[in-house]
Design an enzyme around this catalytic site. Structure first.
Site, short mmCIF file in Angstrom:
data_model
loop_
_atom_site.label_atom_id
_atom_site.label_comp_id
_atom_site.label_asym_id
_atom_site.label_seq_id
_atom_site.Cartn_x
_atom_site.Cartn_y
_atom_site.Cartn_z
N HIS A 52 0.82 -1.23 0.00
CA HIS A 52 0.00 0.00 0.00
C HIS A 52 0.85 1.27 0.00
CE1 HIS A 52 -3.61 -2.30 0.48
NE2 HIS A 52 -3.27 -2.77 1.66
N ASP A 112 -2.65 -10.60 -2.48
CA ASP A 112 -3.22 -10.15 -1.20
C ASP A 112 -4.70 -9.81 -1.41
OD1 ASP A 112 -2.02 -8.80 1.60
OD2 ASP A 112 -3.82 -7.79 0.86
N HIS A 129 -6.27 -7.36 -0.40
CA HIS A 129 -6.40 -5.92 -0.64
C HIS A 129 -5.65 -5.54 -1.92
CE1 HIS A 129 -6.58 -6.43 3.85
NE2 HIS A 129 -7.67 -5.69 3.67
C1 OKP Z 1 -2.77 -4.32 4.68
B1 OKP Z 1 -2.43 -5.47 3.74
C2 OKP Z 1 -10.57 0.99 7.05
C3 OKP Z 1 -9.91 -0.35 7.31
C4 OKP Z 1 -8.49 -0.29 6.82
C5 OKP Z 1 -6.47 -1.50 6.49
C6 OKP Z 1 -6.06 -2.81 5.89
C7 OKP Z 1 -4.62 -2.83 5.51
C8 OKP Z 1 -4.23 -4.17 4.93
N1 OKP Z 1 -9.86 2.07 7.65
N2 OKP Z 1 -7.85 -1.54 6.94
O1 OKP Z 1 -2.90 -5.31 2.42
O2 OKP Z 1 -2.82 -6.76 4.21
ZN ZN Z 2 -4.01 -7.29 2.72
#
Ligand code: OKP
Ligand code: ZN
Length: 311
Positions: free
Chosen positions: A124, A161, A163
């Site tokens: 990210h 991943d 996300h």
């Molecule tokens: C990191 B990786 C809303 C929820 C945010 C963040 C997730 C980060 C994931 N503020 N959650 O890609 O596993």
């Molecule tokens: Zn993730």
């Protein structure tokens, strides 16, 4: 034989008061790896130090300084999700050193395939900011190092991943020398990752997003690899494959909403190893991203590693 390095920074990168991205998420898989130590399946990677130059090729000086100062000032937050502790900067640097060491070992042919069990994660993090538990974009630093130091002209990054890897996509969006391919739950955090994001300018056509609906599992993930990712890599003919290997698409994961199992991740590893052999001289380095259920991670990562080693 798979190269393996563990850099989980349990005493140097942590949040007070608990956080899903903690070293504890990796305890069962580390115990399993200890039991495997006489199996002959995994070889340790020799780690070299690279300094900040490779990081500065991807991140702005402003951001690197900001991160350093945040750590020097003690614990704090860089965004609502992303903490630092005093030694987080050094932790993030150790992760970069281990990833670049694995990349170099793949280029010499010493260890063509490696897995980095590392944290903090990276996908990210953008050129100019930390985000979503990520400090340095490890996979992006590795891709840029391949281009700068090894004169590689085509690198593929595959990110599974749960996300979307917005940071990696953002860093290489207008470039054809790094082909970013991602499967992820969609719509979901961080909001990016639609099929319409295909790259811009000279990078048009070198960004491939494969969104998966909540509830998708092994069948949908493996179909994405067989029907879209392998053909795309076959056309691109990368000289190196980097993998943002997050395991939060596992059915047990508390953050993700997909239903992938160990057998799905094993199939993914086998398919990636096969395409790396066909296109990239077998050179493939997999870097941990997310994955937040300790038992889920054990199931996922043990199976993924067995899939990498199936030859
Ligand atoms: C990191 B990786 C809303 C929820 C945010 C963040 C997730 C980060 C994931 N503020 N959650 O890609 O596993
Ligand atoms: Zn993730």
């Amino acid at each position: 034989m798979v190269g393996l390095h563990i850099e989980t920074n349990e005493n140097s990168h942590f949040a007070r008061g608990g956080h899903p991205e903690s070293a504890g998420r990796l305890t069962p898989v580390k115990n399993w790896l200890r039991e495997q130590s006489n199996s002959g399946k995994f070889l340790p990677i020799e780690i070299n130090q690279f300094g900040l130059d490779p990081v500065n090729r991807v991140h702005s000086k402003r951001y690197v300084d900001q991160l350093n100062h945040a750590c020097r000032n003690g614990a704090g937050h860089l965004d609502p999700d992303t903490y630092v502790s005093e030694q987080s900067f050094e932790s993030a640097q150790r992760v970069v050193d281990s990833v670049l060491s694995a990349v170099d070992a793949a280029m010499t042919g010493e260890l063509r395939s490696s897995f980095l069990l590392v944290r903090p994660p990276g996908h990210h993090a953008e050129h100019d900011r930390a985000m979503g538990f990520c400090l340095f974009n490890n996979v992006a630093v590795a891709a840029q190092h391949l281009i700068d130091r090894h004169k590689v002209s085509k690198v593929a990054i595959v990110d599974f991943d749960v996300h979307h890897g917005n940071g990696t996509q953002h860093i290489f969006y207008d470039r054809p020398d790094v082909y970013f391919i991602s499967t992820h739950q969609y719509p979901f955090y961080p909001g990016t990752g639609s099929v319409h994001e295909t790259g811009s300018g000279a990078g048009k056509g070198f960004n491939l997003n494969i969104p998966l609906a909540a509830g998708a599992g092994d069948l949908q993930l493996v179909a994405a690899f067989e029907q879209q990712i392998l053909p795309a890599l076959g056309r691109y003919q990368p000289e190196f494959i980097l993998v943002s290997a997050g395991f939060d698409a596992h059915r047990l994961d508390p953050l993700g909403g997909l239903n992938v199992t160990g057998s799905g991740f094993k199939a993914v590893a086998e398919l990636l190893t096969k395409v790396a052999a066909e296109t990239a001289n077998g050179r493939i380095v997999s870097i941990l991203e997310g994955g937040y259920d300790p038992q889920g991670n054990l199931d996922s990562i043990s199976n993924y590693l067995l899939g990498l080693d199936h030859t």
